[in-house]
Scaffold this motif. Structure first.
Motif, PDB file in Angstrom:
ATOM      1  N   TYR A 153       0.839  -1.200   0.000  1.00 12.21           N
ATOM      2  CA  TYR A 153       0.000   0.000   0.000  1.00 12.21           C
ATOM      3  C   TYR A 153       0.873   1.249   0.000  1.00 12.21           C
ATOM      4  CZ  TYR A 153       0.939   0.212   5.078  1.00 12.21           C
ATOM      5  OH  TYR A 153       1.549   0.278   6.310  1.00 12.21           O
ATOM      6  N   ALA A 154       0.323   2.318  -0.536  1.00 13.94           N
ATOM      7  CA  ALA A 154       1.064   3.580  -0.630  1.00 13.94           C
ATOM      8  C   ALA A 154       0.306   4.664   0.136  1.00 13.94           C
ATOM      9  CB  ALA A 154       1.229   3.988  -2.089  1.00 13.94           C
ATOM     10  N   ILE A 155       1.059   5.505   0.815  1.00 16.43           N
ATOM     11  CA  ILE A 155       0.504   6.652   1.530  1.00 16.43           C
ATOM     12  C   ILE A 155       1.082   7.926   0.921  1.00 16.43           C
ATOM     13  CG2 ILE A 155       0.311   7.857   3.753  1.00 16.43           C
ATOM     14  CD1 ILE A 155      -1.120   5.227   3.833  1.00 16.43           C
ATOM     15  N   PHE A 156       0.197   8.826   0.502  1.00 17.99           N
ATOM     16  CA  PHE A 156       0.627  10.141   0.018  1.00 17.99           C
ATOM     17  C   PHE A 156       0.422  11.141   1.145  1.00 17.99           C
ATOM     18  CE2 PHE A 156      -0.208  14.290  -1.955  1.00 17.99           C
ATOM     19  CZ  PHE A 156       0.959  14.443  -2.670  1.00 17.99           C
ATOM     20  N   THR A 157       1.479  11.883   1.508  1.00 14.43           N
ATOM     21  CA  THR A 157       1.410  12.800   2.642  1.00 14.43           C
ATOM     22  C   THR A 157       2.285  14.028   2.420  1.00 14.43           C
ATOM     23  OG1 THR A 157       1.842  13.029   5.033  1.00 14.43           O
ATOM     24  CG2 THR A 157       3.265  11.531   3.814  1.00 14.43           C
TER      25      THR A 157
END
Length: 218
Positions: A153-157
């Motif tokens: 999974y990828a988190i954009f922050t």
């Protein structure tokens, strides 16, 4: 490693080369996954949600924007565009030859590399350490996530420093600059991913989650 490759859990090991190494620029752009992009890309993540994320390259920043416009004509308006701060590199002929060999045989032993390049193993190690330290190259195993029983999974922050610390144990790849970042992580289950995401939302309520089905290096 041999067993994982034999069982097709690891489909192959690829060498990722940052376009900056070749003196180019790169960007990350996400589109709805109604259809796939048939053109060139550097790295691609197919997501469970309605999104695919592409890393693309261009000779200039204007060239990148033109490529995004062309992709938009086919795939629709992008959900995300991220162009990190970057400084293209001017590689030596030695570095170009070294990376060219590694692209063909990413897991080649240092001794064999030294023999091919007609230099000492010390020289090879020094150059490879430098290329890794500048984030110009990375070995990326292309894993069959279903067979491995893993969730990617990828988190954009926009909270990069906290993201780097928070995801340090499960991080597969970081794409970031001083203003924003994408952290690609590995989890054992959807429940774990959900728990980690909501914990991180305490630090960045605007963080976005994308769950990967598969990924590929061009």
């Amino acid at each position: 490693m041999d067993k994982l490759i034999q069982d097709k859990v690891i489909k192959k090991v690829s060498l990722y080369v940052n376009p900056n190494f070749y003196g180019k620029y790169h960007a990350y752009v996400a589109f709805k996954n109604i259809k796939d992009w048939e053109g060139e890309y550097v790295f691609k993540v197919n997501c469970l949600e309605e999104t695919n994320v592409y890393e693309i390259e261009g000779n200039t920043l204007d060239d990148l924007k033109k490529k995004i416009d062309i992709m938009s004509e086919s795939l629709g308006y992008p959900k995300m565009i991220y162009i990190p701060k970057q400084q293209p590199y001017n590689p030596s002929n030695f570095d170009l030859k070294l990376v060219s060999i590694l692209k063909e045989e990413p897991t080649l032993d240092t001794m064999y590399l030294a023999d091919k390049m007609k230099v000492s193993t010390k020289t090879i190690r020094r150059h490879i350490r430098y290329l890794y330290s500048r984030d110009f190259i990375r070995l990326i195993p292309e894993i069959d996530l279903t067979k491995a029983g893993l969730i990617m999974y990828a988190i954009f922050t926009h909270n990069v420093e906290i993201g780097r610390k928070f995801f340090s144990r499960q991080m597969f790849r970081e794409i970031s600059d001083d203003t924003a970042g994408i952290f690609v992580n590995i989890g054992d289950s959807l429940e774990e991913v959900k728990e980690e995401f909501f914990k991180f939302r305490e630090f960045d309520k605007d963080a976005e989650l994308m769950i990967a089905i598969d990924y590929s290096v061009s």
